[in-house]
Design an enzyme around this catalytic site. Structure first.
Site, PDB file in Angstrom:
ATOM      1  N   HIS A 287       0.829  -1.217   0.000  1.00  0.00           N
ATOM      2  CA  HIS A 287       0.000   0.000   0.000  1.00  0.00           C
ATOM      3  C   HIS A 287       0.859   1.261   0.000  1.00  0.00           C
ATOM      4  O   HIS A 287       1.841   1.369   0.725  1.00  0.00           O
ATOM      5  CB  HIS A 287      -1.051  -0.001   1.114  1.00  0.00           C
ATOM      6  CG  HIS A 287      -0.527   0.046   2.512  1.00  0.00           C
ATOM      7  ND1 HIS A 287      -0.210   1.224   3.146  1.00  0.00           N
ATOM      8  CD2 HIS A 287      -0.270  -0.928   3.411  1.00  0.00           C
ATOM      9  CE1 HIS A 287       0.199   0.961   4.380  1.00  0.00           C
ATOM     10  NE2 HIS A 287       0.193  -0.338   4.561  1.00  0.00           N
ATOM     11  N   GLU A 333      -4.839   2.005   2.606  1.00  0.00           N
ATOM     12  CA  GLU A 333      -4.951   0.829   3.485  1.00  0.00           C
ATOM     13  C   GLU A 333      -5.099   1.246   4.939  1.00  0.00           C
ATOM     14  O   GLU A 333      -5.803   0.607   5.711  1.00  0.00           O
ATOM     15  CB  GLU A 333      -3.710  -0.058   3.318  1.00  0.00           C
ATOM     16  CG  GLU A 333      -3.815  -1.416   4.012  1.00  0.00           C
ATOM     17  CD  GLU A 333      -3.380  -1.414   5.477  1.00  0.00           C
ATOM     18  OE1 GLU A 333      -3.707  -2.368   6.182  1.00  0.00           O
ATOM     19  OE2 GLU A 333      -2.735  -0.444   5.931  1.00  0.00           O
TER      20      GLU A 333
HETATM   21 ZN   LIG Z   1       0.708  -1.282   6.374  1.00  0.00          ZN
END
Ligand SMILES: [Zn+2]
Length: 467
Positions: A287, A333
């Site tokens: 992410h 995320e």
């Molecule tokens: Zn992470």
């Protein structure tokens, strides 16, 4: 005659059997050589450390919705563009936009001694601002969400709740210890607010005792008043707890956080189209967003550059994949999964099939292996199949275990491919996680590169043999 025939067929059988064994040995030798070539390539000339340095030092903390997050999108797209892939593009998604504002101020005053002490704190993501002059209240220490229910409104109204259950140091995998303590950060403040608490302090999520506060997301449950919520360093959590044992403690809190309208953002995607089975996708990802403090080096710049490096190495080794290899750098995320959800939705809508998805979101430390997950319909058989590759991976210190994969890829489970989480050594990860100390200095170049090589090796085997 029948005797002769049966002897002949036996001889043919033995020859064909030994040919099979021979062919298998040749394949294994070829695979062992190729995996060694992957490691040689990464350890002698890779780009992942330089990419990570730029991402974490020049761009820095890149929380969803921020200008830095937008710059990280542009930078990683530009870098993927230099790799000679089949296609590089941005995928739209919507993300929350929260800002910390001015530096938080928290101090405690012992009613017994009158002594005032500043505490090392960081507001949690989604926290609200206090009034401009700050707020004060008496502190109540709790160890669990259950404690809140026991105290009820009588014990919590007008108070500042202090969640102080440490991460369990006896857990061998620190992620398990994190999982056992993080409910206090995610749900503690909003549950405390339900009983009339006016603020919340949460012990930082680390087993280390130091003065570094660890931020992270807290959730505001619908219907509950939003209260200021902050992480306090473990050293100050110990101090606050010790002071409370002597008598009443009052805490002052001033925060300046703001939540804006959701903002448009992007996942960054680069891929090499497969030559034989282009419809079978093997995803590698991390992410791209991080918390605003520090440089998001281990969390999760490392995972992003791992994923980028997989495609880079295989291209440099002139490897032509049979299946489509896709690098996905997911946005958001940390506080919403906007990118992961948008990716899975688009993928399902386009009837895509992810044969495998591998997420690296556990830092850039020495690789230990992969945790594997998948839909119950396919998992057992495929787990057995991947386990056959262990003789090729064990020389590099890698193994498989059953367990979760990654937050961004788990919505792909319904496609019935295999999901993997890259698992490096976890002992030092929570020294840096969500802190100002998560910078490039905390990353060892060689360990980072070993991680990229480990993931590339697994991708190579899945691509060559399927699952
Ligand atoms: Zn992470």
């Amino acid at each position: 005659m029948p005797n002769f025939l049966s002897r002949l067929s036996l001889i043919i059988f033995i020859i064909s059997l030994s040919f099979d064994v021979y062919a298998q040995k040749v394949e294994e030798t070829e695979d062992a050589f190729f995996i060694k070539a992957i490691y040689d390539q990464v350890l002698s000339s890779s780009s992942c450390y330089d990419w990570l340095d730029h991402l974490s030092s020049n761009i820095g903390g890149r929380l969803s919705g921020s200008e830095a997050a937008a710059r990280a999108v542009e930078y990683t797209r530009d870098m993927l563009d230099t790799l000679g892939l089949s296609r590089v593009h941005l995928q739209d998604c919507m993300v929350p936009h929260w800002e910390r504002g001015e530096k938080e101020v928290v101090y405690m005053t012992s009613k017994k001694t009158g002594k005032r002490t500043n505490l090392d704190v960081l507001a949690l993501g989604n926290s609200v601002a206090t009034i401009a002059t700050g707020i004060s209240g008496e502190v109540v220490e709790v160890k669990s969400l259950d404690d809140l229910e026991k105290l009820g409104e009588a014990g919590l109204k007008g108070k500042i709740v202090f969640f102080n259950r440490p991460m369990d140091p006896t857990q061998i995998r620190t992620f398990n210890a994190y999982g056992g303590a993080v409910d206090q950060r995610v749900w503690g403040p909003t549950k405390a607010s339900k009983y009339g608490a006016i603020g919340a302090l949460v012990r930082s999520m680390t087993t280390k005792i130091d003065d570094i506060p660890h931020t992270g997301v807290t959730v505001n449950e619908e219907g509950n008043v939003k209260i200021p919520a902050l992480a306090v360093s473990t050293m100050d959590a110990e101090l606050l707890s010790a002071t409370l044992k002597e008598g009443i403690v009052e805490v002052y809190i001033k925060t300046d956080c703001k939540t804006f309208e959701d903002a448009p953002s992007h996942n960054v995607i680069g891929e090499i189209i497969g030559s034989e089975f282009p419809e079978e996708i093997i995803l590698v990802g991390g992410h791209l967003d991080s918390w605003d403090v520090g440089g998001g080096a281990h969390d999760d710049g490392a995972g992003c550059v791992h994923a980028m490096e997989v495609l880079n190495i295989l291209t440099k080794l002139n490897y032509r994949p049979k299946r489509t290899l896709r690098c996905v750098l997911f946005m958001n995320e940390e506080n919403g999964l906007g990118g992961g959800k948008a990716y899975a939705e688009a993928s399902d809508k386009n009837n895509e099939y992810h044969l495998a998805a591998i997420e690296s979101d556990a830092g850039g430390f020495t690789p230990r292996g992969f945790s594997a997950d998948g839909h119950a319909d396919i998992f057992s058989e495929r787990y057995k199949n991947v386990s056959k590759w262990l003789p090729l991976l064990e020389p590099f210190g890698l193994s498989f275990s059953k367990g979760g994969s990654g937050a961004d890829i788990s919505p792909l489970k319904g496609q019935k491919g295999m999901l993997f989480g890259f698992r490096p050594d976890s002992q030092r990860y929570f020294d840096y996680h969500h802190t100002a100390a998560d910078t490039i200095d905390a990353v060892n170049q060689r360990e980072l590169e070993m991680g990229a090589a480990a993931i590339t090796s697994l991708v190579y085997l899945i691509d060559k043999y399927g699952l």
